[in-house]
Enzyme design. Sequence first.
Site, PDB file in Angstrom:
ATOM      1  CG  PHE A  97     -13.949  -4.578  -2.349  1.00 33.61           C
ATOM      2  CD1 PHE A  97     -12.912  -3.711  -2.025  1.00 33.61           C
ATOM      3  CD2 PHE A  97     -13.980  -5.109  -3.638  1.00 33.61           C
ATOM      4  CE1 PHE A  97     -11.929  -3.395  -2.954  1.00 33.61           C
ATOM      5  CE2 PHE A  97     -13.011  -4.788  -4.580  1.00 33.61           C
ATOM      6  CZ  PHE A  97     -11.981  -3.937  -4.228  1.00 33.61           C
ATOM      7  N   PRO A  98     -16.102  -4.433   2.211  1.00 32.80           N
ATOM      8  CG  PRO A  98     -15.689  -3.530   4.332  1.00 32.80           C
ATOM      9  CD  PRO A  98     -14.997  -3.957   3.067  1.00 32.80           C
ATOM     10  CG  LEU A  99     -18.867   0.007   3.437  1.00 29.20           C
ATOM     11  CD1 LEU A  99     -18.289   1.377   3.809  1.00 29.20           C
ATOM     12  CD2 LEU A  99     -20.314  -0.107   3.929  1.00 29.20           C
ATOM     13  N   GLY A 100     -18.414  -2.543  -0.654  1.00 31.87           N
ATOM     14  CA  GLY A 100     -18.374  -2.613  -2.119  1.00 31.87           C
ATOM     15  C   GLY A 100     -17.119  -1.954  -2.678  1.00 31.87           C
ATOM     16  N   GLY A 101     -16.261  -1.444  -1.791  1.00 30.76           N
ATOM     17  CA  GLY A 101     -14.986  -0.874  -2.227  1.00 30.76           C
ATOM     18  C   GLY A 101     -15.114   0.536  -2.770  1.00 30.76           C
ATOM     19  CG  PHE A 123     -11.273   0.049  -7.095  1.00 36.89           C
ATOM     20  CD1 PHE A 123     -10.251   0.848  -7.580  1.00 36.89           C
ATOM     21  CD2 PHE A 123     -10.992  -0.832  -6.061  1.00 36.89           C
ATOM     22  CE1 PHE A 123      -8.965   0.771  -7.047  1.00 36.89           C
ATOM     23  CE2 PHE A 123      -9.715  -0.922  -5.524  1.00 36.89           C
ATOM     24  CZ  PHE A 123      -8.696  -0.118  -6.017  1.00 36.89           C
ATOM     25  CE1 TYR A 127      -3.358  -2.697   0.063  1.00 41.52           C
ATOM     26  CE2 TYR A 127      -3.751  -2.284   2.386  1.00 41.52           C
ATOM     27  CZ  TYR A 127      -4.046  -2.965   1.217  1.00 41.52           C
ATOM     28  OH  TYR A 127      -5.040  -3.923   1.234  1.00 41.52           O
TER      29      TYR A 127
HETATM   30  N1  LIG Z   1      -7.106  -8.776   0.268  1.00 42.02           N
HETATM   31  C1  LIG Z   1      -7.277  -7.910  -0.712  1.00 42.02           C
HETATM   32  O1  LIG Z   1      -7.008  -8.204  -1.879  1.00 42.02           O
HETATM   33  C2  LIG Z   1      -7.815  -6.560  -0.420  1.00 42.02           C
HETATM   34  C3  LIG Z   1      -8.290  -5.780  -1.491  1.00 42.02           C
HETATM   35  C4  LIG Z   1      -8.811  -4.536  -1.210  1.00 42.02           C
HETATM   36  C5  LIG Z   1      -8.843  -4.058   0.084  1.00 42.02           C
HETATM   37  N2  LIG Z   1      -8.361  -4.825   1.121  1.00 42.02           N
HETATM   38  C6  LIG Z   1      -8.452  -4.343   2.519  1.00 42.02           C
HETATM   39  O2  LIG Z   1      -9.833  -4.236   2.839  1.00 42.02           O
HETATM   40  C7  LIG Z   1     -10.098  -2.919   3.355  1.00 42.02           C
HETATM   41  C8  LIG Z   1     -11.525  -2.527   3.008  1.00 42.02           C
HETATM   42  O3  LIG Z   1     -11.700  -2.471   1.608  1.00 42.02           O
HETATM   43  P1  LIG Z   1     -11.814  -1.089   0.813  1.00 42.02           P
HETATM   44  O4  LIG Z   1     -11.277   0.022   1.629  1.00 42.02           O
HETATM   45  O5  LIG Z   1     -11.215  -1.315  -0.521  1.00 42.02           O
HETATM   46  O6  LIG Z   1     -13.371  -0.961   0.562  1.00 42.02           O
HETATM   47  P2  LIG Z   1     -14.644  -0.612   1.489  1.00 42.02           P
HETATM   48  O7  LIG Z   1     -14.273  -0.587   2.926  1.00 42.02           O
HETATM   49  O8  LIG Z   1     -15.753  -1.507   1.044  1.00 42.02           O
HETATM   50  O9  LIG Z   1     -15.038   0.832   0.987  1.00 42.02           O
HETATM   51  C9  LIG Z   1     -14.189   1.925   1.069  1.00 42.02           C
HETATM   52  C10 LIG Z   1     -14.936   3.076   0.424  1.00 42.02           C
HETATM   53  O10 LIG Z   1     -16.100   3.368   1.217  1.00 42.02           O
HETATM   54  C11 LIG Z   1     -16.052   4.725   1.656  1.00 42.02           C
HETATM   55  N3  LIG Z   1     -16.535   4.754   3.044  1.00 42.02           N
HETATM   56  C12 LIG Z   1     -16.007   4.152   4.135  1.00 42.02           C
HETATM   57  N4  LIG Z   1     -16.745   4.393   5.236  1.00 42.02           N
HETATM   58  C13 LIG Z   1     -17.774   5.180   4.836  1.00 42.02           C
HETATM   59  C14 LIG Z   1     -18.870   5.773   5.503  1.00 42.02           C
HETATM   60  N5  LIG Z   1     -19.071   5.605   6.810  1.00 42.02           N
HETATM   61  N6  LIG Z   1     -19.745   6.515   4.775  1.00 42.02           N
HETATM   62  C15 LIG Z   1     -19.580   6.680   3.439  1.00 42.02           C
HETATM   63  N7  LIG Z   1     -18.550   6.140   2.755  1.00 42.02           N
HETATM   64  C16 LIG Z   1     -17.643   5.396   3.439  1.00 42.02           C
HETATM   65  C17 LIG Z   1     -14.618   5.155   1.531  1.00 42.02           C
HETATM   66  O11 LIG Z   1     -14.530   6.525   1.223  1.00 42.02           O
HETATM   67  P3  LIG Z   1     -13.908   7.597   2.275  1.00 42.02           P
HETATM   68  O12 LIG Z   1     -12.447   7.337   2.311  1.00 42.02           O
HETATM   69  O13 LIG Z   1     -14.283   8.905   1.699  1.00 42.02           O
HETATM   70  O14 LIG Z   1     -14.592   7.316   3.586  1.00 42.02           O
HETATM   71  C18 LIG Z   1     -14.123   4.327   0.338  1.00 42.02           C
HETATM   72  O15 LIG Z   1     -14.485   4.976  -0.875  1.00 42.02           O
HETATM   73  C19 LIG Z   1      -9.044  -2.054   2.677  1.00 42.02           C
HETATM   74  O16 LIG Z   1      -8.906  -0.802   3.294  1.00 42.02           O
HETATM   75  C20 LIG Z   1      -7.844  -2.953   2.742  1.00 42.02           C
HETATM   76  O17 LIG Z   1      -7.237  -2.867   4.025  1.00 42.02           O
HETATM   77  C21 LIG Z   1      -7.869  -6.072   0.877  1.00 42.02           C
END
Ligand SMILES: NC(=O)c1ccc[n+]([C@@H]2O[C@H](COP(=O)([O-])OP(=O)(O)OC[C@H]3O[C@@H](n4cnc5c(N)ncnc54)[C@H](OP(=O)(O)O)[C@@H]3O)[C@@H](O)[C@H]2O)c1
Length: 308
Positions: free
Chosen positions: A227-231, A233, A72
Amino acid sequence: MPIFSRNRVVAMPDITTPRPGGIGHLGEHAVSRVGYGAMQLERLRHDRPTAIALLRRAVEFGVDHIDTAHFYGNGFVNGLLREAITPADGVTIVTKIGADPNPGGPVPLRFAQHPDELRASVEANLRSLDLQQLPVVLLRRADAGPGMKAQADQVVDLDDQLETMIALRDRGKIGAFGIGSVGAEALRRSIPAGIVFVQNAYSMVSREDEALLESSAAENIAWVPFFPLGGAFAGFPKVTEQPVVAQAAQRLGVTSAQIGLAWLLHHNSHILLIPGTADIAHLAANVAAGAIEFDECTMAELDTVPNG
Ligand SMILES: NC(=O)c1ccc[n+]([C@@H]2O[C@H](COP(=O)([O-])OP(=O)(O)OC[C@H]3O[C@@H](n4cnc5c(N)ncnc54)[C@H](OP(=O)(O)O)[C@@H]3O)[C@@H](O)[C@H]2O)c1
């Protein structure tokens, strides 16, 4: 129980410390069920003070499970953790191997799946986090999407990788490990190695791996979805775009994102959350989602949200 951290042995925090979402388990580590995924901090490369403040806020909120990777930001995010988190915070840092930074490349990471590359990635994470032992490590496979899949010489036999991970654990370089981006066959083969968690993409709107989640839970293995919220991307379904979710949010006086996270916590007790955000207000909202209660009717309604 003591853990090795930053060149010294420190005590685990008092298990009576309140933790957002209650207590879950990553192997022997008792952690807050609402953790934090640090990938979004790459976006704060030009605002380090905010990134550090966000991590400190997470600790103050009782978040003691943080997901990261050396790839990262090519060590940038691990460097933030090194600066912001002290051993006394009792945070379980979970980092990833299976890919390495690829600065200047078409995408900022490249697969590094071979045993010698896994060992080198452990060393890179130890250096960038300034730890003597990585408490928990994700072997990030590349069998299942979303995202890139391993091809050609990066298709590596799982048994060779598991042997490497076990040897790293035996030598004390890592404390425990999980696997991710895998299918049912890889999960089945990894269980005897003592994996403590699985990390695949999964959310209310992306439940293709429901059977895998159930298999993991049956073995007492944590399910820590990315991607607990759908990520972040474009092109992936978002929990917050669902009308049923918006209606429930309005009724309960919370946000759609909070509903999505609370649904995961209620859906299966083996789920641990690592929502990613670069926004301190969103972090606070995500922590607060750990206290949301649903009546049976709301949960049943949310269960009807279509997959994909
Ligand atoms: N193993 C793997 O291959 C892999 C791949 C991807 C990610 N990961 C890990 O999984 C974690 C979670 O995945 P992710 O960050 O990609 O996706 P996510 O948690 O599903 O979604 C992140 C997105 O949601 C927004 N968000 C978060 N909290 C919010 C809220 N309370 N209200 C409105 N929008 C909100 C964020 O924007 P803001 O920043 O503006 O809040 C960002 O755009 C990553 O951070 C990483 O550590 C692992």
